[in-house]
Scaffold this motif. Structure first.
Motif, PDB file in Angstrom:
ATOM      1  N   PHE A 117      54.246  44.520  43.694  1.00 32.15           N
ATOM      2  CA  PHE A 117      53.847  44.799  42.318  1.00 32.15           C
ATOM      3  C   PHE A 117      53.201  46.179  42.201  1.00 32.15           C
ATOM      4  O   PHE A 117      53.520  46.951  41.298  1.00 32.15           O
ATOM      5  CB  PHE A 117      52.879  43.723  41.821  1.00 32.15           C
ATOM      6  CG  PHE A 117      52.307  44.012  40.472  1.00 32.15           C
ATOM      7  CD1 PHE A 117      53.081  43.861  39.330  1.00 32.15           C
ATOM      8  CD2 PHE A 117      51.003  44.458  40.326  1.00 32.15           C
ATOM      9  CE1 PHE A 117      52.562  44.138  38.073  1.00 32.15           C
ATOM     10  CE2 PHE A 117      50.474  44.738  39.085  1.00 32.15           C
ATOM     11  CZ  PHE A 117      51.257  44.576  37.957  1.00 32.15           C
ATOM     12  N   VAL A 118      52.302  46.492  43.131  1.00 31.02           N
ATOM     13  CA  VAL A 118      51.631  47.792  43.105  1.00 31.02           C
ATOM     14  C   VAL A 118      52.652  48.914  43.288  1.00 31.02           C
ATOM     15  O   VAL A 118      52.626  49.918  42.566  1.00 31.02           O
ATOM     16  CB  VAL A 118      50.519  47.864  44.174  1.00 31.02           C
ATOM     17  CG1 VAL A 118      49.988  49.277  44.339  1.00 31.02           C
ATOM     18  CG2 VAL A 118      49.389  46.913  43.813  1.00 31.02           C
ATOM     19  N   MET A 121      54.662  49.315  40.101  1.00 26.00           N
ATOM     20  CA  MET A 121      53.889  49.979  39.034  1.00 26.00           C
ATOM     21  C   MET A 121      53.699  51.452  39.314  1.00 26.00           C
ATOM     22  O   MET A 121      53.734  52.264  38.394  1.00 26.00           O
ATOM     23  CB  MET A 121      52.537  49.292  38.867  1.00 26.00           C
ATOM     24  CG  MET A 121      52.629  47.885  38.310  1.00 26.00           C
ATOM     25  SD  MET A 121      53.575  47.779  36.772  1.00 26.00           S
ATOM     26  CE  MET A 121      52.552  48.692  35.682  1.00 26.00           C
ATOM     27  N   GLY A 125      56.297  52.422  36.879  1.00 23.92           N
ATOM     28  CA  GLY A 125      55.319  52.509  35.786  1.00 23.92           C
ATOM     29  C   GLY A 125      55.027  53.930  35.350  1.00 23.92           C
ATOM     30  O   GLY A 125      54.869  54.206  34.171  1.00 23.92           O
ATOM     31  N   ARG A 126      54.968  54.837  36.285  1.00 23.99           N
ATOM     32  CA  ARG A 126      54.698  56.232  35.941  1.00 23.99           C
ATOM     33  C   ARG A 126      55.837  56.840  35.145  1.00 23.99           C
ATOM     34  O   ARG A 126      55.625  57.687  34.285  1.00 23.99           O
ATOM     35  CB  ARG A 126      54.477  57.059  37.198  1.00 23.99           C
ATOM     36  CG  ARG A 126      53.155  56.769  37.841  1.00 23.99           C
ATOM     37  CD  ARG A 126      52.929  57.691  39.009  1.00 23.99           C
ATOM     38  NE  ARG A 126      51.636  57.382  39.628  1.00 23.99           N
ATOM     39  CZ  ARG A 126      51.122  58.070  40.589  1.00 23.99           C
ATOM     40  NH1 ARG A 126      51.761  59.125  41.061  1.00 23.99           N
ATOM     41  NH2 ARG A 126      49.968  57.746  41.088  1.00 23.99           N
TER      42      ARG A 126
END
Length: 128
Positions: A117-118, A121, A125-126
């Protein structure tokens, strides 16, 4: 700047409050798992309430204020970790878990999911 005080202080405070909560739960006849969860719940301070109180007294920028904020950050990160691990350890806390291999597998699976997940992201995500 304040990690030498905030990190060990928050960890000791979480451990002591969790132990006291667990001890009280044993006096009340609760299970060990319920006692640990109760103790963890007691060990957390409200970040928003404390920050508001520090702001009203203009103490956020002081050395003590920075220690308090650092302490709160450590507490919050520890509770995020605890909340992520609680479902993986739920069977063990209830006394229904298998052996240590089951615990290790559950923890490994949870850490892999959190890591995925990290990574997702940070990479996706970025850009989104």
């Amino acid at each position: 700047e304040v990690k030498a005080i905030a990190l060990p202080g928050a960890i000791v405070q979480i451990a002591v409050a969790t132990a006291l909560g667990w001890g009280l739960s044993q006096l009340l006849g609760w299970s060990h798992g319920a006692g640990i969860v109760f103790g963890l719940a007691l060990s957390v301070a409200s970040t928003v309430v404390l920050l508001r109180a520090l702001e009203e007294r203009r103490l956020v920028e002081t050395y003590r204020g920075r220690i308090a904020v650092g302490w709160l950050i450590v507490e919050d990160l520890a509770m995020v970790l605890a909340l992520v691990l609680l479902p993986a350890l739920a069977e063990v806390l209830r006394g229904e878990g298998g052996g240590m291999s089951d615990v290790g597998g559950a923890l490994l699976g949870t850490f892999l999911k959190v890591g995925g997940f990290v990574a997702f992201m940070l990479i996706i995500g970025r850009r989104v």
